[in-house]
Design an enzyme around this catalytic site. Structure first.
Site, PDB file in Angstrom:
ATOM      1  N   TYR A 266       0.953  -1.339  -0.126  1.00  0.00           N
ATOM      2  CA  TYR A 266       0.017  -0.089   0.097  1.00  0.00           C
ATOM      3  C   TYR A 266       0.856   1.248  -0.078  1.00  0.00           C
ATOM      4  O   TYR A 266       0.693   2.261  -0.718  1.00  0.00           O
ATOM      5  CB  TYR A 266      -1.005   0.103   1.194  1.00  0.00           C
ATOM      6  CG  TYR A 266      -1.964   0.976   1.157  1.00  0.00           C
ATOM      7  CD1 TYR A 266      -3.009   0.830   0.332  1.00  0.00           C
ATOM      8  CD2 TYR A 266      -1.868   2.052   2.076  1.00  0.00           C
ATOM      9  CE1 TYR A 266      -4.210   1.994   0.385  1.00  0.00           C
ATOM     10  CE2 TYR A 266      -2.870   2.914   2.131  1.00  0.00           C
ATOM     11  CZ  TYR A 266      -3.933   3.079   1.373  1.00  0.00           C
ATOM     12  OH  TYR A 266      -4.973   4.004   1.130  1.00  0.00           O
TER      13      TYR A 266
ATOM     14  N   SER B 175       0.718  -8.204   1.463  1.00  0.00           N
ATOM     15  CA  SER B 175      -0.127  -7.345   1.580  1.00  0.00           C
ATOM     16  C   SER B 175      -1.166  -6.592   0.558  1.00  0.00           C
ATOM     17  O   SER B 175      -1.892  -7.620   0.130  1.00  0.00           O
ATOM     18  CB  SER B 175       0.465  -6.109   2.394  1.00  0.00           C
ATOM     19  OG  SER B 175      -0.302  -5.249   2.925  1.00  0.00           O
ATOM     20  N   GLN B 176      -1.020  -5.504   0.139  1.00  0.00           N
ATOM     21  CA  GLN B 176      -1.732  -4.994  -1.109  1.00  0.00           C
ATOM     22  C   GLN B 176      -1.297  -6.065  -2.071  1.00  0.00           C
ATOM     23  O   GLN B 176      -2.373  -6.444  -3.115  1.00  0.00           O
ATOM     24  CB  GLN B 176      -1.336  -3.629  -1.351  1.00  0.00           C
ATOM     25  CG  GLN B 176      -2.356  -3.200  -2.487  1.00  0.00           C
ATOM     26  CD  GLN B 176      -2.088  -1.678  -2.875  1.00  0.00           C
ATOM     27  OE1 GLN B 176      -2.837  -1.054  -2.394  1.00  0.00           O
ATOM     28  NE2 GLN B 176      -0.933  -1.286  -3.376  1.00  0.00           N
TER      29      GLN B 176
ATOM     30  N   ASP C 102      -0.943 -10.251  13.096  1.00  0.00           N
ATOM     31  CA  ASP C 102      -0.948  -9.297  11.969  1.00  0.00           C
ATOM     32  C   ASP C 102      -1.856  -8.388  12.418  1.00  0.00           C
ATOM     33  O   ASP C 102      -3.158  -8.448  12.375  1.00  0.00           O
ATOM     34  CB  ASP C 102      -1.207  -9.757  10.823  1.00  0.00           C
ATOM     35  CG  ASP C 102      -0.934  -9.008   9.720  1.00  0.00           C
ATOM     36  OD1 ASP C 102      -1.066  -7.430   9.888  1.00  0.00           O
ATOM     37  OD2 ASP C 102      -0.803  -9.280   8.486  1.00  0.00           O
TER      38      ASP C 102
ATOM     39  N   HIS D   2       2.744  -8.315  10.619  1.00  0.00           N
ATOM     40  CA  HIS D   2       2.449  -8.202   9.077  1.00  0.00           C
ATOM     41  C   HIS D   2       3.742  -8.676   8.232  1.00  0.00           C
ATOM     42  O   HIS D   2       3.433  -8.908   6.894  1.00  0.00           O
ATOM     43  CB  HIS D   2       2.357  -6.659   8.836  1.00  0.00           C
ATOM     44  CG  HIS D   2       1.441  -6.382   7.530  1.00  0.00           C
ATOM     45  ND1 HIS D   2       0.209  -7.188   7.021  1.00  0.00           N
ATOM     46  CD2 HIS D   2       1.793  -5.553   6.409  1.00  0.00           C
ATOM     47  CE1 HIS D   2       0.154  -6.595   5.866  1.00  0.00           C
ATOM     48  NE2 HIS D   2       0.963  -5.681   5.420  1.00  0.00           N
TER      49      HIS D   2
END
Lengths: 308, 281
Positions: free
Chosen positions: A86, A169-170, A256, A285
């Site tokens: 992100y 993640s993203q 996370d 994360h």
């Protein structure tokens, strides 16, 4: 006490979900990809050639990427699209090219090298026009990754039967959406700590960004909650998951705070393709980094066979 | 130019430029726990940089926390846990998003921007931005001057060394430390930028000279606060550790949930506030 593995995460599937994304793909098809590669001598090394790559995507926007190709071996190489997180900018993917992949590191719209027209900022992307699925900021962003795969499919130095997706993640979340939108093109997906899954549930489980952006939006626009829920359902990885056909690696940190593990487990349950799940206690994360990268490398090598 | 003269000149430039801060409250980020504002303030150049400032509600003063910017286009907004406990200021240096009017940093590219000349190297200005942020935070009446911390990478060491007033220093990453050696370890960015720059025709001596002004080992002896250095390889960090006055060392586990909680608790204990995990079990 939380029980992430067994928590309920529900997302309503919009009745026109498939039509919605078919329309987006149809818009993209109106524009020739028109890829332009410019060799970057100072970024290239003895083992890797690096190019600045530009191509056309949804709405006619030009999108930037780095394209790194191994000098060793013989084309066609397996292709790999790496998808950024992100807040991060895509780095030049020399390390993947050194492993034998023709690697495209995409900067979707809004990232620094692709923000001439669309620049919602960070924070900001997650809630940009979040009350309207048709103009939501992620609309073009998702489709930019699809177009990146299409660039590789057309490359003579890429084996179009060996294309994979990698990101965390993203990057993990968009790996799922892209594999669902191009089920015949993707050979495998490595998705770490996947974001954008259970989008309305996640902000109830954490106060960390980026999901906190939704809490902030609803703090000043509380009446918009239904419209927000309606919009993000079109973008939720849990609604894309059943359409993924490629073998998929999921890895999760069980502590996370950014992408709650409940949502990652829900994704794993929703996928109907061949899946491999790795979970990492006491990890947040980073979801097992750096050790998990060996798992990712082995997974991609198994399915994409670099050096073959 | 000597190390001391180089940095004295930065201090003199800053001292000649009023900060003229402007604060704007952000309702969406303001809660019962804290008031959140954006900050725009002038640094050397002159250049307006950006910060996120959050001040707990209730009777202060509160412990202060300066978050120096990471290498990258975006810094995370301070977490609500920190906003409830500290007067926290996170800085966006020149060129980062929200501080990019007139200059948008390139990634890759920032680490080597004008690096061949220490006087024009972009990090000279970025360091000034951090010092300006430190001056601003230390001057807030809501901040308890006995409990002010700085956290971040080498820039946190540099800031603590050049601005007395930080009682606690938490170093969680390193960028400039032994950079000319570290660049040879892999092709990973951002240090790969140094290799890219050398391929473009620059000299190792020019890079070494400029980067030496930023090596935290040279700043470390001036740090007066209690310092924690989170390390992956303590042997690699030996020269930095030996330069810091009585540092504590945390060997990272790469179980980042565990590491995050330890680092939070260490700072909280020294600041007189409760430890908080970002992951709510």
């Amino acid at each position: 006490m939380r029980d992430p593995e067994n928590a309920t995460v529900e997302v309503e599937l919009p009745a026109d979900f498939d039509d919605f994304w078919a329309a987006g793909l149809a818009d993209c098809a109106c524009y020739p990809l028109d890829p332009v590669l410019t060799e970057m001598p100072t970024l290239s090394t003895d083992t890797v050639i690096v190019y600045d790559l530009r191509f056309t995507s949804y709405g006619g926007l030009r999108i930037a990427a780095w394209y790194a190709v191994p000098r060793a071996g013989t084309a066609p190489y397996p292709g790999l699209v790496t998808i950024p997180g992100y807040i991060s900018e895509p780095t030049v993917p020399k390390e993947w090219a050194e492993l034998g992949y023709a690697t495209l590191a995409i900067a979707p719209r809004g990232k620094l090298r692709s923000n001439d027209v669309f620049n919602p900022g960070y924070p900001g992307l997650l809630t940009h026009n979040i009350v309207d699925p048709n103009t939501y900021g992620y609309r073009g962003f998702y489709l930019d990754v699809v177009r990146a795969v299409e660039v590789l499919l057309d490359r003579p130095d890429v084996d179009n039967l060996r294309i994979g997706l990698q990101g965390s993640s993203q990057g993990g979340g968009l790996g799922i959406s892209t594999a669902a939108l191009l089920p015949d093109a993707i050979r495998c997906v490595a998705a770490g700590a996947p974001y954008l899954c259970g989008i309305m549930t996640a902000p109830t489980l954490t106060r960390s960004y980026p999901y906190e952006e939704i809490n902030e939006y609803l703090r000043i626009h509380p009446k918009d909650v239904d419209r927000v829920r309606e919009t993000v359902a079109y973008y939720d990885g849990l609604n894309f998951a059943p359409k993924v056909q490629a073998p998929t690696l999921i890895y999760l940190g069980l502590e996370d705070d950014v992408c709650p593990p409940e949502t990652g487990f829900a994704l794993h349950r929703t996928l109907t393709c061949e899946t491999t799940l790795h979970t990492y206690p006491h990890c947040a994360h980073h979801a097992g980094l750096p050790d998990v990268m060996r798992v990712v490398e082995d997974f991609l090598a198994e399915h994409l066979t670099p050096g073959r | 130019m000597t190390f001391d003269a180089y940095w004295a000149a930065v201090d003199e430039e800053l001292a000649a430029i009023p900060g003229r801060p402007v604060l704007d409250v952000v309702p969406a980020r303001t809660t019962d726990e804290a008031t959140f504002s954006t900050v725009r303030i002038t640094s050397t150049g002159p250049y307006r940089v950006y910060g996120n400032l959050s001040i707990p509600k209730g009777d202060g003063p509160f412990p202060g926390l300066l978050v120096t910017p990471r290498y990258g286009s975006v810094n995370n907004i301070p977490h609500p846990n920190d906003r409830s406990r500290y007067v926290v200021l996170s800085l966006m240096h020149r060129g980062q998003r929200l501080a990019d009017e007139g200059f948008a940093a390139a990634y890759p590219g920032l680490l080597t921007m004008h690096v061949d000349d220490p006087q024009t190297y972009v990090y000279r200005g970025i360091a000034a931005d951090c010092l300006r942020a430190a001056e601003f935070l230390l001057g807030l009446t809501e901040v308890d001057p006995a409990r002010v911390a700085v956290t971040g990478d080498d820039l946190a060491v540099l800031t603590a060394a050049r601005r007395p007033g930080f009682s606690t220093v938490r170093v969680t990453d390193l960028l400039f430390y032994r950079a000319m050696e570290a660049r040879l370890k892999s092709c990973m960015y951002p240090l790969e930028e140094l290799n890219d720059h050398l391929r473009g025709g620059s000299s190792t001596s020019a890079l070494s000279t400029t980067l030496s002004y930023f090596d935290p080992s040279r700043h470390a002896p001036a740090v007066t606060g209690r310092t924690l250095l989170a390390v992956d390889d303590a042997e690699w960090c030996e020269s930095l550790l030996s330069a810091l006055p009585d540092p504590e060392v945390y060997q990272v586990t790469h179980l980042d949930g565990t590491d995050n909680d330890f680092l939070d608790a260490w700072l909280a204990e020294r600041s007189g506030v409760p430890a908080m995990s970002k992951f709510v079990a």
